[in-house]
Design a protein around this motif. Structure first.
Motif: not given
Length: 79
Positions: A52-56, A72-74, A76
């Motif tokens: 669930g964490d997001r990296g941008r 932009d990646q989450t 999963r």
């Protein structure tokens, strides 16, 4: 007989861009950040990414030009 793996391209997260002034500008690698914390403070405070964490990230030159579009990646899980 040789067997070759069918490999796919990996996402760009996971590389390190170290800065001499990392304490002011930060780190791009969680493992690097944790290592710095361990050296400075005796223990790491930053956790690894979880589902669930997001990296941008965006890459912009010193003149302000965008070098490539945002990534932009989450995180999963595997279905």
């Amino acid at each position: 007989m040789e067997k070759l793996a069918n490999l796919e391209a990996l996402p760009p997260f996971g590389f390190t861009v170290s800065n001499p002034d990392f304490r002011d500008v930060g780190s791009t690698c969680i493992a690097e950040r944790r290592a710095i914390e361990m050296l400075d403070e005796g223990a790491s405070r930053t956790s690894f990414m979880t589902f669930g964490d997001r990296g941008r990230m965006e890459c912009v030159s010193a003149e302000g030009s965008v070098l490539f579009g945002p990534i932009d990646q989450t995180v999963r899980g595997t279905p």
